[in-house]
Design a protein around this motif. Structure first.
Motif, PDB file in Angstrom:
ATOM      1  N   UNK A   1       0.836  -1.182   0.000  1.00 59.38           N
ATOM      2  CA  UNK A   1       0.000   0.000   0.000  1.00 59.38           C
ATOM      3  C   UNK A   1       0.885   1.251   0.000  1.00 59.38           C
ATOM      4  N   UNK A   2       0.479   2.235  -0.773  1.00 60.23           N
ATOM      5  CA  UNK A   2       1.249   3.471  -0.873  1.00 60.23           C
ATOM      6  C   UNK A   2       0.898   4.422   0.266  1.00 60.23           C
ATOM      7  N   UNK A   3       1.913   5.100   0.764  1.00 59.63           N
ATOM      8  CA  UNK A   3       1.646   6.141   1.753  1.00 59.63           C
ATOM      9  C   UNK A   3       1.190   7.405   1.028  1.00 59.63           C
ATOM     10  N   UNK A   4       0.746   8.386   1.795  1.00 61.60           N
ATOM     11  CA  UNK A   4       0.293   9.640   1.185  1.00 61.60           C
ATOM     12  C   UNK A   4       1.426  10.339   0.450  1.00 61.60           C
ATOM     13  N   UNK A   5       2.611  10.322   1.042  1.00 60.91           N
ATOM     14  CA  UNK A   5       3.753  10.968   0.406  1.00 60.91           C
ATOM     15  C   UNK A   5       4.117  10.290  -0.908  1.00 60.91           C
ATOM     16  N   UNK A   6       4.071   8.980  -0.939  1.00 57.84           N
ATOM     17  CA  UNK A   6       4.386   8.253  -2.171  1.00 57.84           C
ATOM     18  C   UNK A   6       3.325   8.483  -3.236  1.00 57.84           C
ATOM     19  N   UNK A   7       2.052   8.550  -2.829  1.00 60.05           N
ATOM     20  CA  UNK A   7       0.974   8.852  -3.774  1.00 60.05           C
ATOM     21  C   UNK A   7       1.174  10.223  -4.404  1.00 60.05           C
TER      22      UNK A   7
END
Length: 162
Positions: A1-7
């Motif tokens: 799952x992607x974190x907000x920063x990675x998104x």
């Protein structure tokens, strides 16, 4: 799952790809000396691509354990997003006016009469610029909501401590 920063970083890389495509592929429709609108469009797209790549890669290359530098980076990034959105809107208006509202003498050139390639490329440039503005605006709203939530959470924790 992607974190907000990675998104956010992936969205920034997509925006950078769109801007590079907009500046490079459709940048040589007419000579730069005859179209300063094209030069402005290429400059804004290249600058946006550079800034987006810089902030996207900082997700993986920069980390601070202190909340204050992270908050400063968020504020600067929101300011840069507003600057990029306004620059793209200005270029979109200039390109739109050059495409559809220019003087008859300036808009009729022999090489454009026989070929629709220039008109098609300008239309694609307008579409890519609008798509870039939409993505930047959505990213700005997303980051603004995250920043407000984090600030409210910080103030709640601070009130509970006192």
């Amino acid at each position: 799952m992607l974190s907000r920063k990675e998104f956010v970083a992936i969205v920034l890389l997509v925006i950078a790809l769109l801007c590079i495509l907009n500046a490079a592929a459709f940048g040589h429709i007419v000579p730069t000396t005859t179209s300063y609108v094209q030069l402005a469009q290429q400059t804004v797209s290249s600058s946006t691509a550079y800034i987006c790549i810089l902030y996207a890669l900082s997700t993986w290359l920069f980390h601070s354990n202190y909340s204050e530098p992270r908050q400063h980076i968020r504020i600067v990034f929101l300011g840069m997003l507003l600057l990029m959105i306004s620059a793209h809107i200005a270029v979109l208006v200039l390109t739109f006016m050059a495409q559809y509202y220019s003087k008859v003498g300036e808009s009729i050139d022999l090489y454009e009469i026989h070929s629709n390639f220039g008109m098609t490329c300008r239309l694609i440039t307008i579409i890519l610029t609008v798509l870039t503005i939409i993505l930047l605006s959505l990213l700005f709203v997303y980051l603004l909501v995250i920043s407000v939530k984090k600030y409210q959470e910080h103030m709640r924790r601070r009130a509970n401590i006192e």
